[in-house]
Design a protein around this motif. Structure first.
Motif, mmCIF file in Angstrom:
data_model
loop_
_atom_site.group_PDB
_atom_site.id
_atom_site.type_symbol
_atom_site.label_atom_id
_atom_site.label_comp_id
_atom_site.label_asym_id
_atom_site.label_seq_id
_atom_site.Cartn_x
_atom_site.Cartn_y
_atom_site.Cartn_z
ATOM 1 N N LEU A 274 34.969 43.379 45.041
ATOM 2 C CA LEU A 274 36.460 43.052 45.393
ATOM 3 C C LEU A 274 36.608 41.764 46.048
ATOM 4 O O LEU A 274 37.457 40.812 45.474
ATOM 5 C CB LEU A 274 37.029 44.062 46.202
ATOM 6 N N LEU A 275 35.743 41.301 46.909
ATOM 7 C CA LEU A 275 35.852 40.040 47.666
ATOM 8 C C LEU A 275 35.524 38.800 46.474
ATOM 9 O O LEU A 275 36.208 37.859 46.465
ATOM 10 C CB LEU A 275 35.017 39.686 48.705
ATOM 11 N N GLY A 276 34.568 38.991 45.443
ATOM 12 C CA GLY A 276 34.007 38.176 44.690
ATOM 13 C C GLY A 276 34.991 37.929 43.458
ATOM 14 O O GLY A 276 35.451 36.854 43.152
ATOM 15 N N GLY A 277 35.555 39.090 43.433
ATOM 16 C CA GLY A 277 36.849 39.005 42.205
ATOM 17 C C GLY A 277 37.903 38.366 42.692
ATOM 18 O O GLY A 277 38.786 37.535 41.704
ATOM 19 N N TYR A 278 38.210 38.333 43.870
ATOM 20 C CA TYR A 278 39.302 37.895 44.432
ATOM 21 C C TYR A 278 39.173 36.236 44.438
ATOM 22 O O TYR A 278 40.015 35.504 43.767
ATOM 23 C CB TYR A 278 39.627 38.387 45.757
ATOM 24 N N LEU A 279 38.049 35.848 44.815
ATOM 25 C CA LEU A 279 37.634 34.561 44.938
ATOM 26 C C LEU A 279 37.541 33.862 43.570
ATOM 27 O O LEU A 279 38.190 32.728 43.199
ATOM 28 C CB LEU A 279 36.312 34.289 45.602
ATOM 29 N N ALA A 280 37.332 34.622 42.714
ATOM 30 C CA ALA A 280 37.067 33.905 41.425
ATOM 31 C C ALA A 280 38.437 33.824 40.782
ATOM 32 O O ALA A 280 38.563 32.785 40.175
ATOM 33 C CB ALA A 280 35.993 35.107 40.545
ATOM 34 N N LEU A 281 39.348 35.050 40.822
ATOM 35 C CA LEU A 281 40.484 34.792 40.277
ATOM 36 C C LEU A 281 41.276 33.733 40.981
ATOM 37 O O LEU A 281 42.050 32.823 40.222
ATOM 38 C CB LEU A 281 41.285 36.054 40.448
ATOM 39 N N LEU A 282 41.217 33.286 42.193
ATOM 40 C CA LEU A 282 41.965 32.219 42.912
ATOM 41 C C LEU A 282 41.354 30.892 42.299
ATOM 42 O O LEU A 282 42.089 30.028 41.951
ATOM 43 C CB LEU A 282 41.656 32.116 44.283
ATOM 44 N N LEU A 283 39.846 30.694 42.084
ATOM 45 C CA LEU A 283 39.457 29.573 41.504
ATOM 46 C C LEU A 283 39.976 29.380 40.187
ATOM 47 O O LEU A 283 40.509 28.312 39.844
ATOM 48 C CB LEU A 283 37.824 29.531 41.473
ATOM 49 N N LEU A 284 39.733 30.272 39.343
ATOM 50 C CA LEU A 284 40.377 30.141 38.088
ATOM 51 C C LEU A 284 41.748 29.838 37.962
ATOM 52 O O LEU A 284 42.294 28.854 36.956
ATOM 53 C CB LEU A 284 39.937 31.662 37.077
ATOM 54 N N GLY A 285 42.538 30.587 38.697
ATOM 55 C CA GLY A 285 43.820 30.269 38.521
ATOM 56 C C GLY A 285 44.455 28.762 39.071
ATOM 57 O O GLY A 285 45.178 28.154 38.610
ATOM 58 N N SER A 286 43.694 28.321 40.281
ATOM 59 C CA SER A 286 43.978 27.146 40.774
ATOM 60 C C SER A 286 43.422 26.192 39.488
ATOM 61 O O SER A 286 44.025 24.995 39.408
ATOM 62 C CB SER A 286 43.087 26.752 41.850
ATOM 63 N N HIS A 287 42.579 26.222 38.807
ATOM 64 C CA HIS A 287 42.067 25.314 37.954
ATOM 65 C C HIS A 287 42.959 25.230 36.530
ATOM 66 O O HIS A 287 43.199 24.355 36.214
ATOM 67 C CB HIS A 287 40.501 25.592 37.458
ATOM 68 N N TYR A 288 43.461 26.543 36.017
ATOM 69 C CA TYR A 288 44.145 26.592 35.041
ATOM 70 C C TYR A 288 45.533 26.715 35.025
ATOM 71 O O TYR A 288 46.321 26.366 34.272
ATOM 72 C CB TYR A 288 43.442 27.960 34.081
ATOM 73 N N VAL A 289 46.173 27.364 35.933
ATOM 74 C CA VAL A 289 47.444 27.813 36.085
ATOM 75 C C VAL A 289 48.228 26.772 37.186
ATOM 76 O O VAL A 289 49.237 26.179 36.838
ATOM 77 C CB VAL A 289 47.509 29.142 36.717
ATOM 78 N N ALA A 290 47.506 26.428 38.218
ATOM 79 C CA ALA A 290 48.411 25.601 39.177
ATOM 80 C C ALA A 290 48.854 24.342 38.851
ATOM 81 O O ALA A 290 49.796 23.856 39.151
ATOM 82 C CB ALA A 290 47.505 25.537 40.420
#
Length: 88
Positions: A33-49
């Motif tokens: 859960l913690l790793g998935g949360y951090l991975a989704l935040l990193l991916l989102g900050s790179h592609y979506v933000a």
């Protein structure tokens, strides 16, 4: 006895010793859960933000609420204020 075992299987996080909330993960599900949360935040900050900052903010808010809800339901003893004693 079987009731206690099933409750322990559902525990992913240790409680904080002081304060309110959850501590570090104690089961593989908590680490996922913690790793998935951090991975989704990193991916989102790179592609979506960069293209959709407001959408990214909404994404972070929804994701954080979901992770907090899951960690609250899977913390040994639940979430309540702790003063450092061994209460559970």
């Amino acid at each position: 006895m079987a009731d206690e075992k099933s409750r322990d299987d559902d525990v992913w996080f240790a409680p904080k010793r002081f304060g309110y909330g959850t501590g570090w993960p104690i089961a593989w599900q908590g680490w996922v859960l913690l790793g998935g949360y951090l991975a989704l935040l990193l991916l989102g900050s790179h592609y979506v933000a960069p293209k959709h900052p407001i959408g990214f903010g909404i994404f972070v808010g929804v994701l954080t609420i979901a992770v907090l809800g899951l960690s609250a339901t899977h913390t040994r003893g639940g979430w309540h204020w702790r003063w450092g004693g061994k209460d559970e």
